[in-house]
Write an enzyme that holds these catalytic residues in place. Structure first.
Site, PDB file in Angstrom:
ATOM      1  N   HIS A 195       0.819  -1.214   0.000  1.00 49.32           N
ATOM      2  CA  HIS A 195       0.000   0.000   0.000  1.00 49.32           C
ATOM      3  C   HIS A 195       0.854   1.267   0.000  1.00 49.32           C
ATOM      4  O   HIS A 195       0.318   2.377  -0.117  1.00 49.32           O
ATOM      5  CB  HIS A 195      -0.980   0.002   1.186  1.00 49.32           C
ATOM      6  CG  HIS A 195      -0.375   0.334   2.504  1.00 49.32           C
ATOM      7  ND1 HIS A 195       0.050  -0.623   3.399  1.00 49.32           N
ATOM      8  CD2 HIS A 195      -0.130   1.527   3.099  1.00 49.32           C
ATOM      9  CE1 HIS A 195       0.518  -0.030   4.482  1.00 49.32           C
ATOM     10  NE2 HIS A 195       0.423   1.275   4.324  1.00 49.32           N
ATOM     11  N   ASP A 209       0.303  -7.664   1.793  1.00 51.37           N
ATOM     12  CA  ASP A 209       0.684  -6.249   1.834  1.00 51.37           C
ATOM     13  C   ASP A 209       2.208  -6.161   1.880  1.00 51.37           C
ATOM     14  O   ASP A 209       2.812  -5.829   2.895  1.00 51.37           O
ATOM     15  CB  ASP A 209       0.052  -5.557   3.045  1.00 51.37           C
ATOM     16  CG  ASP A 209       0.222  -4.035   3.000  1.00 51.37           C
ATOM     17  OD1 ASP A 209       0.610  -3.517   1.933  1.00 51.37           O
ATOM     18  OD2 ASP A 209      -0.044  -3.379   4.027  1.00 51.37           O
ATOM     19  N   SER A 218       4.418   3.171   7.814  1.00 47.65           N
ATOM     20  CA  SER A 218       4.083   2.042   6.944  1.00 47.65           C
ATOM     21  C   SER A 218       5.262   1.610   6.092  1.00 47.65           C
ATOM     22  O   SER A 218       6.030   2.438   5.597  1.00 47.65           O
ATOM     23  CB  SER A 218       2.922   2.417   6.019  1.00 47.65           C
ATOM     24  OG  SER A 218       1.707   2.340   6.694  1.00 47.65           O
TER      25      SER A 218
END
Length: 257
Positions: A64, A109, A203
């Protein structure tokens, strides 16, 4: 130029809170020599993530975190005082588990980035090893990143922050978030009832256990670590065969089902 651009991006990224994902809440500034594998991933639109150097040509991050015009900085600590040995790279190729980049909150992910040229190891740049085994529940692990240190009303530091958290049983995350499958290729980590964990801007960064990258920061509660809620991390051990196959030249390798 780098200082001005990154300083502006740290302001811009707050308006992109829903596009980027999860800084370290409850941590402290990392020692300048403890995050040699940590990469800053960003673009001129203000999107900000982290990555993990695993050898001179490859960086791991979260799927992502994919963005156009991606820039990758290694060997960086304080964005207002660049290190002499820091390096900038751009992706030569990006690899995802699925060609359409499909991922979910509990599966796939992960993004593998081949750099446009090798990065020389130095005082502030070194790789992190892939895991030889999965972490056990209760393990003390390290998170780090340039993510927000407060949430809501996020504030973004000029230096990466680090914190220790524990590997928790997956059932803790299922009980916290609901609607998670009975099994997944993710790790649940945090410290129950304490507000320590990843946040906006972290992230794609590492969850390090015993000197190996066991997890990739994927997602967490909003506000970050609300009521001590744990975070979710892509379980790198489950993808090691895929990672090694891609790096070895088998670019058609598929991820585990």
């Amino acid at each position: 130029v780098l200082i001005r651009v990154l300083a502006n991006l740290l302001v811009l990224q707050l308006s992109y809170a829903q596009k980027s994902s999860e800084l370290v809440i409850g941590g402290a500034e990392c020692n300048i020599n403890e995050h040699r594998s940590l990469a800053l991933v960003y673009n001129s639109s203000g999107l900000l993530c982290c990555g993990i150097l695993i050898n001179q040509e490859w960086v791991l991050s979260a799927a992502h975190c994919d963005m156009e015009n991606m820039q990758i900085y290694l060997g960086l600590h304080n964005i207002s005082r660049p290190n002499q040995d820091q390096k900038r790279r751009v992706p030569k190729q990006k690899f995802f588990c699925l060609s359409n980049k499909t991922y979910t909150r509990w599966d796939k992910d992960i993004m593998l980035i081949k750099l446009n040229s090798p990065v020389p190891y130095s005082t502030h740049i070194a790789p992190l090893s892939l895991p030889s085994s999965p972490p056990i529940v209760g393990s003390v692990c390290r998170i780090m990143g340039w993510g927000a240190t407060k949430s809501p009303n996020e504030n973004v530091p000029h230096v990466p922050h680090c914190a220790n958290i524990n590997i928790l049983h997956y059932s803790v995350c299922r009980a916290t978030y609901g609607r998670l499958p009975a099994k997944s290729r993710t790790l649940c980590a945090g410290i129950p009832r304490r507000r320590i964990g990843s946040c906006l801007g972290d992230s794609g960064g590492p969850l390090i256990c015993n000197g190996q990258v066991e997890g990739i920061v994927s997602w967490a509660s909003k506000p970050c670590v609300h009521n001590g809620a744990p975070g979710m991390y892509t379980k790198v051990y489950d993808y090691t065969d895929w990672i090694r196959s891609i790096i070895g030249g088998n670019t058609s390798a598929t991820c585990p089902l």
